[in-house]
Design an enzyme around this catalytic site. Structure first.
Site, short mmCIF file in Angstrom:
data_model
loop_
_atom_site.label_atom_id
_atom_site.label_comp_id
_atom_site.label_asym_id
_atom_site.label_seq_id
_atom_site.Cartn_x
_atom_site.Cartn_y
_atom_site.Cartn_z
N GLY A 42 0.72 -1.24 0.06
CA GLY A 42 0.15 0.07 -0.14
C GLY A 42 0.94 1.29 -0.05
O GLY A 42 0.44 2.34 -0.61
N GLU A 96 4.41 4.46 5.47
CA GLU A 96 3.18 3.46 5.34
C GLU A 96 2.20 4.37 4.74
O GLU A 96 1.95 5.54 4.80
CB GLU A 96 2.90 3.10 6.87
N ASP A 97 1.15 3.37 4.14
CA ASP A 97 -0.11 4.03 3.67
C ASP A 97 -1.04 4.51 4.74
O ASP A 97 -1.49 5.45 4.83
CB ASP A 97 -0.98 3.00 2.73
N ASP A 100 -3.97 1.73 11.16
CA ASP A 100 -5.40 1.58 11.56
C ASP A 100 -5.39 1.05 13.06
O ASP A 100 -5.40 1.94 14.00
CB ASP A 100 -5.86 0.26 10.58
N ASP A 156 -5.99 -0.83 -1.05
CA ASP A 156 -7.20 -1.84 -1.82
C ASP A 156 -7.84 -2.13 -0.89
O ASP A 156 -8.06 -2.06 0.29
CB ASP A 156 -5.84 -3.08 -2.21
N ARG A 162 -5.99 0.07 -6.09
CA ARG A 162 -4.74 0.82 -5.78
C ARG A 162 -4.38 1.90 -6.86
O ARG A 162 -3.61 2.68 -6.39
CB ARG A 162 -3.50 -0.17 -5.78
P1 IMP Z 1 -3.29 -2.32 11.27
O1 IMP Z 1 -4.63 -2.40 11.84
O2 IMP Z 1 -2.76 -0.85 11.69
O3 IMP Z 1 -2.23 -3.31 11.68
O4 IMP Z 1 -3.37 -2.24 9.71
C1 IMP Z 1 -3.20 -3.38 8.66
C2 IMP Z 1 -3.33 -3.08 7.40
O5 IMP Z 1 -4.59 -3.03 7.06
C3 IMP Z 1 -2.89 -1.67 6.89
O6 IMP Z 1 -1.46 -1.62 6.80
C4 IMP Z 1 -3.60 -1.70 5.63
O7 IMP Z 1 -2.92 -2.32 4.65
C5 IMP Z 1 -4.75 -2.34 5.99
N1 IMP Z 1 -5.85 -1.27 6.38
C6 IMP Z 1 -6.22 -0.79 7.51
N2 IMP Z 1 -7.12 0.12 7.08
C7 IMP Z 1 -7.20 0.14 5.79
C8 IMP Z 1 -8.34 0.69 4.88
O8 IMP Z 1 -9.03 1.91 5.35
N3 IMP Z 1 -8.14 0.88 3.58
C9 IMP Z 1 -7.20 -0.15 3.18
N4 IMP Z 1 -6.51 -0.66 3.69
C10 IMP Z 1 -6.47 -0.80 5.22
#
Ligand code: IMP
Length: 172
Positions: A42, A96-97, A100, A156, A162
């Site tokens: 991402g 990072e993108d 979350d 994505d 993407r």
């Molecule tokens: P984490 O919950 O911060 O560990 O996020 C895990 C991964 O989930 C991120 O790196 C993204 O690849 C994906 N992700 C979380 N939220 C979104 C969203 O709103 N759109 C797309 N991908 C997401």
């Protein structure tokens, strides 16, 4: 599932913010050399725009995180791709993108910190603070957003969207 009619963030808004981020990062690292570690997949679109706004010498590395629900423990994060160069003594900026829950980011930062870089900082395009489960320090944030699932500009949904130049909310 469908995309919101209007972007949450337009391509022009994203580009303007990336330019500002590039300036702040360049100021922070002036006189130093930077090792940018982009998070696959991402972060690829964001990092390719961001590095072109940086005015410090840099090298580019990649890391990939995959999280899955384990049988006994939840939220195990695997890192199937790691930087090729040793990071010891380097000024490392993780790009990072989106942050979350912060679980992926925490695993990435822990792994990179173990290499004893001279400094370790995080830049994310999007932050969803309402979803964080662990405290995460983010030094450079593009946009803080509400708890939406968003796609486009590298982000994505099942590997789609993407390529969109703007960011949209995915709606039921
Ligand atoms: P984490 O919950 O911060 O560990 O996020 C895990 C991964 O989930 C991120 O790196 C993204 O690849 C994906 N992700 C979380 N939220 C979104 C969203 O709103 N759109 C797309 N991908 C997401």
């Amino acid at each position: 599932m469908r995309l919101s009619d209007r972007p949450l963030l337009t391509a022009a808004e994203i580009q303007a913010r990336v330019a500002v981020l590039g300036k702040s990062i360049s100021e922070e690292y002036r006189g130093k050399e930077l090792t940018v570690v982009a998070v696959l997949k991402g972060g690829v679109v964001f990092v390719s725009d961001l590095i072109r706004q940086l005015q410090v010498p840099l090298t580019l590395e990649f890391i990939r995180a995959r999280s899955y629900q384990g049988h006994l423990s939840q939220g195990i994060v695997e890192l199937p791709v790691l930087p090729e160069q040793p990071l010891r003594g380097c000024h490392v900026l993780v790009v990072e993108d989106i942050v979350d829950t912060g679980r992926t980011t925490a695993a990435i930062l822990d792994r990179l910190a173990a290499e004893q870089p001279a400094s370790l900082a995080l830049c994310c395009l999007l932050d969803k603070p309402a979803r964080h489960i662990a405290p995460i320090r983010i030094q450079f944030v593009g946009f803080t957003i509400d708890d939406h699932f968003v796609v486009g500009y590298g982000l994505d949904y099942h590997e789609r969207y993407r390529e969109l130049p703007a960011i949209y909310v995915l709606q039921e």
